[in-house]
Scaffold this active site. Sequence first.
Site, PDB file in Angstrom:
ATOM      1  N   LEU A   1     -16.853 -13.216 -67.625  1.00  0.00           N
ATOM      2  CA  LEU A   1     -15.841 -12.779 -68.593  1.00  0.00           C
ATOM      3  C   LEU A   1     -14.538 -13.556 -68.417  1.00  0.00           C
ATOM      4  O   LEU A   1     -13.753 -13.689 -69.357  1.00  0.00           O
ATOM      5  CB  LEU A   1     -15.563 -11.281 -68.438  1.00  0.00           C
TER       6      LEU A   1
ATOM      7  N   GLY B   1     -10.288 -17.456 -62.650  1.00  0.00           N
ATOM      8  CA  GLY B   1      -8.926 -17.864 -62.337  1.00  0.00           C
ATOM      9  C   GLY B   1      -8.797 -18.184 -60.871  1.00  0.00           C
ATOM     10  O   GLY B   1      -9.805 -18.231 -60.143  1.00  0.00           O
TER      11      GLY B   1
ATOM     12  N   GLY C   1     -10.326 -15.563 -58.514  1.00  0.00           N
ATOM     13  CA  GLY C   1     -11.762 -15.370 -58.421  1.00  0.00           C
ATOM     14  C   GLY C   1     -12.345 -15.307 -59.822  1.00  0.00           C
ATOM     15  O   GLY C   1     -12.031 -16.132 -60.676  1.00  0.00           O
TER      16      GLY C   1
ATOM     17  N   VAL D   1     -14.257 -12.486 -63.087  1.00  0.00           N
ATOM     18  CA  VAL D   1     -14.698 -11.188 -63.584  1.00  0.00           C
ATOM     19  C   VAL D   1     -15.999 -11.426 -64.335  1.00  0.00           C
ATOM     20  O   VAL D   1     -16.076 -12.335 -65.178  1.00  0.00           O
ATOM     21  CB  VAL D   1     -13.657 -10.548 -64.526  1.00  0.00           C
TER      22      VAL D   1
ATOM     23  N   LYS E   1     -14.905  -7.227 -60.835  1.00  0.00           N
ATOM     24  CA  LYS E   1     -13.935  -8.206 -60.371  1.00  0.00           C
ATOM     25  C   LYS E   1     -14.393  -8.685 -58.999  1.00  0.00           C
ATOM     26  O   LYS E   1     -14.533  -7.887 -58.060  1.00  0.00           O
ATOM     27  CB  LYS E   1     -12.531  -7.611 -60.303  1.00  0.00           C
TER      28      LYS E   1
ATOM     29  N   ASP F   1       2.814  -9.448 -63.752  1.00  0.00           N
ATOM     30  CA  ASP F   1       1.976 -10.493 -64.358  1.00  0.00           C
ATOM     31  C   ASP F   1       1.632 -10.137 -65.800  1.00  0.00           C
ATOM     32  O   ASP F   1       0.471 -10.182 -66.209  1.00  0.00           O
ATOM     33  CB  ASP F   1       0.706 -10.696 -63.528  1.00  0.00           C
TER      34      ASP F   1
END
Length: 345
Positions: A30, A33, A36, A38, A53, A145
Amino acid sequence: MSMPKSPRSSTSDNLLQLNLKDHYEVLRDLGRGTYGKVVLAKCMETGTNVALKVLPKSSTKLREFQREFQYSYFLSPHSNIVDSYNVAFETRSSYVFAQEYAPVGDLFDAIPPQVGMKERDVKLVVKQIASALEFMHSKQLVHRDIKPENVLIFEADFNKVKLMDFGMTRKDGNVIRKTNGSIPYTPPEICEAVRNENITVSSSGDVWAFGVLLFCMLTGNFPWENADIGDIYFSEFVTWQRRKTSKIPSQWKRFTPKFLRYFRKVLDIKPERRCDVKEIMKYLNDNWLLPCRNSDDSTEEDEDECASGSDQADNLALILQNHGIDTKVDKHLRDVRISEWLLSL
């Protein structure tokens, strides 16, 4: 929403090493980054699709993983924060926890580049994200973020969106070191800090990012690359923000005068002077974009006239009536008529 635990009942406080493939069928990635990835996976026990995740141990400390999971799970009860299940475990190479799956995707892909979203849709989104942030701030937590990639869409009409990714979340007032670079959503006080310099976590940083997110949704563009005086677009904005010029910066001419006043509050250069996130609620019934913004053949002069015309609408009422224009009509229609009359001049 609750979900049955793994047969071996693994949680962040009781982290067991499991083989991912024994409990989940991984369907597809999905997102990826620096953190890691998802993945979309089907839980073999329940048949439910979940988002897992996956944080590699090579770049994630156990306490960092537990902090992110605990914040995610703690904030889950809010209707506009992604639901994290009480399911966490480790594999030989990664730490993993489970969240609800958003079938529509994230907000980044929903913003047409160079165009922006419909004002109605933007209002639906910001109302929900503001509510999520207000809830976080009431718990003395700062997201740190805020960006379109961290807003998940659950319904295509934007009636259900949720804030996600609490990997950078910290308590308000904590002193941390600046470790990452700057992005367009980073507030100027953080942009100015050098790497490894101590910075104080503050909800005003979320407020700034929220304002930039709002601009991006309405325009399909970033207002600047970095909130640094070396950036020409930011420098132009600061000059206007500090009222050293009355000329509206080129990228901001599409907004109504009243909404420009909101941007002054949410994007104040001084963190202590920024408004709260909930301030946006006062503007939901107002027009945010000038009616002439979509004109394909409009010039910069036209935009100047459109902006100044809306700003002086009340003062022009008598003149307009003398030209046969009824100003006692719907506010939006009145603004359209004022703009058309000004452009005809």
